[in-house]
Design an enzyme around this catalytic site. Structure first.
Site: not given
Ligand code: NAD
Ligand code: GLY
Length: 355
Positions: A119, A141, A183, A222, A232, A236, A240, A243, A247, A258
């Site tokens: 955990r 993330k 990015e 960032k 997010e 935030r 994206n 994206h 994606h 990417h």
């Protein structure tokens, strides 16, 4: 050396990013010393391991290493579970640390495994690609691709420390430098001073000294964004930008990295902005030109297949509408929702114009 702390609104530090040289030689061995008795596993991919094996053996001779096959196609359950097995076999426990040494694929899987194992155990990110230094390693993330969807299974897990060393760029193929610029240009589309800096250096964007100089600025941008919205829920989402299309193209089977998909995604999404938003067309043209300066040209992709794949994008609120974060003016973005049919139709139309 530059140290950037990611603090939440209550001013608690959740993560520290250190931009400096001699990470493998000095900073990482020093940071791992307290964990030596508690258990350390270095997770990497086979390419990075081949390149940095000698240094690892010299400066961290006592550390165990687990390497996955390199590449986005391996960012799935098999790599995740084989890492979790290696962590168990290495006897890691709650006080241990996992070091993710590699690009965004290693960082995303490593962060996820560190978040799941018992955990949650500590994670140190040592990003070795430009893309991972400016984006993937920062902000917590983590995910694997699952059932044909990018980053479908994941969680937020802030690394204790991120060590970003520009020395890793020396072994990166030119294509990975271009990918990282995807990015970086995304950040520039959200941050006017960064946009001005990139525009002024349009002719030497791939220069390693220039990149080493702008990495800390990208990380600071960032971190500033994530600090206001770590999970997010609002702000935030701006990260994206580009994206949704990126994606979809990435999953459509195109032979593109990417970051290359992000560059293409920004070009397409700027076209969506021109059609649907109050925007500054001259600025959007300059932003698109910046992407094209890195890409060379827009590759032809199976845009129909890509469009269909956007249905499952995590950003969508429902099955009938596609959510895009589009650039509109310098430093400004807009969240755009388009009916699926409009999105599909206009993607085809934009491809015809761009190609
Ligand atoms: P990657 O991890 O696949 O690395 C690209 C290639 O470069 C790989 O073949 C790798 O072995 C090689 N490589 C890595 N470091 C090297 C070095 N120093 N020298 C030579 N070769 C090296 O890809 P990436 O572009 O780093 O990351 C892309 C991934 O990051 C995607 O899966 C994307 O979804 C994810 N991502 C995550 C976030 C986030 O916030 N978590 C943000 C952006 C991207
Ligand atoms: N890469 C987008 C984010 O971290 O939110």
């Amino acid at each position: 050396m530059k140290t950037i702390r990611l603090k939440t609104r209550d001013r608690a530090t959740v993560s520290t990013v250190v931009c400096r040289d001699r990470v493998l030689e000095e900073a990482l061995p020093k940071a791992l010393e307290p964990y030596r008795e508690r258990g350390v596993l270095v997770f990497t991919d086979e390419t990075v391991f081949r390149l940095y094996k000698e240094k690892l053996e010299k400066y961290l001779p006592w550390a165990r290493v687990h390497a996955m096959p390199a590449g986005e196609e391996n960012k799935g359950a098999e790599s995740l579970f084989s890492l979790l097995e290696a962590m168990a076999k290495a006897g890691l426990h709650r006080g241990s640390v996992l070091v993710a040494l590699g690009g965004g694929v290693v960082g995303d899987i490593g962060g996820l495994a560190a978040g799941l194992y018992m955990r949650g155990i500590a994670c140190i990110q040592v990003p070795t690609t430009l893309l991972a230094q400016v984006d993937a390693s920062v902000g917590g993330k983590t995910a694997i691709d699952f059932c044909g969807v990018k980053n479908l299974v994941g969680l937020f897990k802030q690394p204790e420390t991120v060590f970003a060393d520009p020395a890793f760029f020396a072994t990166l193929p030119p294509r990975e430098i271009r990918s990282g610029l995807g990015e970086i240009i995304k950040h520039a589309a959200l941050c006017a001073p960064l946009f001005d800096k990139l525009s002024a250096h349009e002719k030497n964007l791939t220069n390693l000294n220039f990149l080493a100089q702008i990495v800390p600025e990208n990380i600071a941008f960032k971190v500033h964004t994530v600090a206001q919205d770590t999970l997010e829920k609002g702000l935030r989402k701006c990260l994206n930008l580009g994206h949704t299309v990126a994606h979809a193209i990435e999953l459509s089977g195109a032979d593109l990295s990417h970051g290359e998909c992000v560059l293409i995604g920004i070009v397409y999404e700027a076209e969506f902005a021109k059609r649907h938003c109050v925007c500054d067309e001259n600025y959007l043209n300059t932003l698109q030109a910046l992407c094209l300066a890195v890409l060379g040209s827009i590759p032809k992709v199976d845009i129909g297949r890509a469009a269909a794949l956007s249905r499952l994008d995590k950003k969508n609120k429902d099955a009938e509408n596609i959510t895009l974060v589009v650039p509109v003016k310098k430093g400004e973005y807009k969240i755009l929702e388009l009916p699926l049919a409009t999105y599909e139709e206009q993607l085809e139309e934009i491809q015809r114009i761009l190609w």
